[in-house]
Design an enzyme around this catalytic site. Sequence first.
Site, PDB file in Angstrom:
ATOM      1  N   HIS A  43     -86.679  25.682 -99.698  1.00  0.00           N
ATOM      2  CA  HIS A  43     -86.394  25.848-101.127  1.00  0.00           C
ATOM      3  C   HIS A  43     -87.203  26.992-101.749  1.00  0.00           C
ATOM      4  O   HIS A  43     -87.544  26.939-102.937  1.00  0.00           O
ATOM      5  CB  HIS A  43     -86.627  24.527-101.885  1.00  0.00           C
ATOM      6  CG  HIS A  43     -85.517  23.535-101.633  1.00  0.00           C
ATOM      7  ND1 HIS A  43     -84.474  23.359-102.488  1.00  0.00           N
ATOM      8  CD2 HIS A  43     -85.278  22.709-100.582  1.00  0.00           C
ATOM      9  CE1 HIS A  43     -83.645  22.441-101.991  1.00  0.00           C
ATOM     10  NE2 HIS A  43     -84.108  22.041-100.824  1.00  0.00           N
ATOM     11  N   THR A  44     -87.498  27.980-100.970  1.00  0.00           N
ATOM     12  CA  THR A  44     -88.211  29.141-101.513  1.00  0.00           C
ATOM     13  C   THR A  44     -87.249  30.254-101.909  1.00  0.00           C
ATOM     14  O   THR A  44     -87.618  31.129-102.695  1.00  0.00           O
ATOM     15  CB  THR A  44     -89.204  29.714-100.476  1.00  0.00           C
ATOM     16  OG1 THR A  44     -88.469  30.092 -99.319  1.00  0.00           O
ATOM     17  CG2 THR A  44     -90.265  28.706-100.083  1.00  0.00           C
ATOM     18  N   ASP A  45     -86.016  30.237-101.370  1.00  0.00           N
ATOM     19  CA  ASP A  45     -85.141  31.416-101.555  1.00  0.00           C
ATOM     20  C   ASP A  45     -84.832  31.684-103.026  1.00  0.00           C
ATOM     21  O   ASP A  45     -84.885  32.824-103.481  1.00  0.00           O
ATOM     22  CB  ASP A  45     -83.867  31.347-100.691  1.00  0.00           C
ATOM     23  CG  ASP A  45     -82.970  30.144-100.954  1.00  0.00           C
ATOM     24  OD1 ASP A  45     -83.425  29.185-101.614  1.00  0.00           O
ATOM     25  OD2 ASP A  45     -81.815  30.167-100.486  1.00  0.00           O
ATOM     26  N   SER A 135     -72.876  24.976 -92.477  1.00  0.00           N
ATOM     27  CA  SER A 135     -71.450  25.113 -92.147  1.00  0.00           C
ATOM     28  C   SER A 135     -70.721  25.821 -93.296  1.00  0.00           C
ATOM     29  O   SER A 135     -69.806  26.611 -93.053  1.00  0.00           O
ATOM     30  CB  SER A 135     -70.826  23.749 -91.879  1.00  0.00           C
ATOM     31  OG  SER A 135     -71.074  22.868 -92.955  1.00  0.00           O
ATOM     32  N   SER A 136     -71.139  25.580 -94.531  1.00  0.00           N
ATOM     33  CA  SER A 136     -70.448  26.219 -95.667  1.00  0.00           C
ATOM     34  C   SER A 136     -70.609  27.731 -95.624  1.00  0.00           C
ATOM     35  O   SER A 136     -69.632  28.470 -95.758  1.00  0.00           O
ATOM     36  CB  SER A 136     -71.004  25.744 -97.005  1.00  0.00           C
ATOM     37  OG  SER A 136     -71.228  24.390 -97.008  1.00  0.00           O
ATOM     38  N   ASP A 180     -78.699  30.886 -96.644  1.00  0.00           N
ATOM     39  CA  ASP A 180     -77.724  30.541 -95.606  1.00  0.00           C
ATOM     40  C   ASP A 180     -76.865  31.752 -95.244  1.00  0.00           C
ATOM     41  O   ASP A 180     -76.606  32.026 -94.069  1.00  0.00           O
ATOM     42  CB  ASP A 180     -76.847  29.378 -96.084  1.00  0.00           C
ATOM     43  CG  ASP A 180     -77.682  28.189 -96.518  1.00  0.00           C
ATOM     44  OD1 ASP A 180     -78.895  28.176 -96.222  1.00  0.00           O
ATOM     45  OD2 ASP A 180     -77.138  27.277 -97.156  1.00  0.00           O
TER      46      ASP A 180
END
Length: 391
Positions: A43-45, A135-136, A180
Amino acid sequence: MGASAPAYRIMKNEVREKFIARFGREPSCIGCAPGRLEILGNHTDYNQGTVLSVAVDRYILFAAAPTEGTLCTLADADFGEDKQFDIGNFGPHVKGDWSGYVKGMVLALRKRGVDVPAFNAVLRGNVPLSAGMSSSAALEMSVGLALCSLAGKELPWLEMAKAGQECENTYIGANTGLLDQFSSLRGKADCLIYSDFRTLETSTIAMPAGYAFVVINSMVKHFLTNEYNDRRVGCQKALEHIAKRIPGVKALRDVSMAQLEECASGLDAVSYGCAKHVVGEIERVAAGIACLNSGDIVGFGQLMFQSHESSRLNFKNSCDELDEIVALAKANPLCLGARLSGGGFGGISVHLVKAGDANAYAKTIVEQYRRKTGATLQDIICVPSDGAALI
Ligand code: GLA
């Protein structure tokens, strides 16, 4: 794509044959995009932070060809389910409908000047769904590459990544960052990807020779909308609180642990926990790179365990199943480090082990978990692989 990845070659034949059987012609192109593992930097992006990740040898393939008129048909080679929509006119996303990722990409590409024609397509994949392996994003990137090819246009990789993020944020309704898409596009065989979400640049670091990542899927499906979006709000609240007190702070990336502690009073517990996790994770990514550079694989593994502990206690994006798996990992001398990977709230855990131990280790964890809980977990030995491409 890497010669070391035969998995997608078999899938390529399957998707091509299915396309010919369904639409009576060869596909014009096939986009192929890998899933990813987040190794450190949770959760750093979306906090302008940094992440270490790998693209893995699990793929989504999207074979497409233009068609007359405006009706697009999507066939899913795995579930045999067809979806149809009018390219000029489709409504809002319906929760749970995978064709939303295709429609969202059509919209995001159009905004970038890609004039997508009506098309037919066949989809095939082996990235576990809703499990934290992206996957998304793999679907978005395979669709993006194929549809750009149909439109005769190439997008720079960063624009393609942003198109995928826009699809998630504005069409699907998940307020996700860019990790992602970056990982799926920028993967390199046998390498970790280092992404900097302030400069929006990536580089690669060689995977320590002789080690492998084992995935143990908790089989708890996660859906990254409500809880994910709530954590983003927590990060934002913490940022606003700290920025009022410390000049020059533009993102949690700019905050040290000491500064966070200085500002802790008056900050609600949830937002404080979110910030503590993010600030700690950014520190752990830097420490992890130092470990990799000095060959300290034991130290790297410890950082993975610490990361999980922080997810559990601070960010609260773990769950009982993942905690149990990581506890088994910690007790196993073959494991150097383990943590949840990706959004959290279920999904996969990633374990660092010696390559030669990977199979036996995975079987042991799955068996111990089965004995303890009666439940069956999925294990996958992942090979760090090249990023998305037309194949
Ligand atoms: C999901 C999101 C990413 C990132 C991770 C957590 O995978 O899609 O943008 O925030 O969670 O690091």
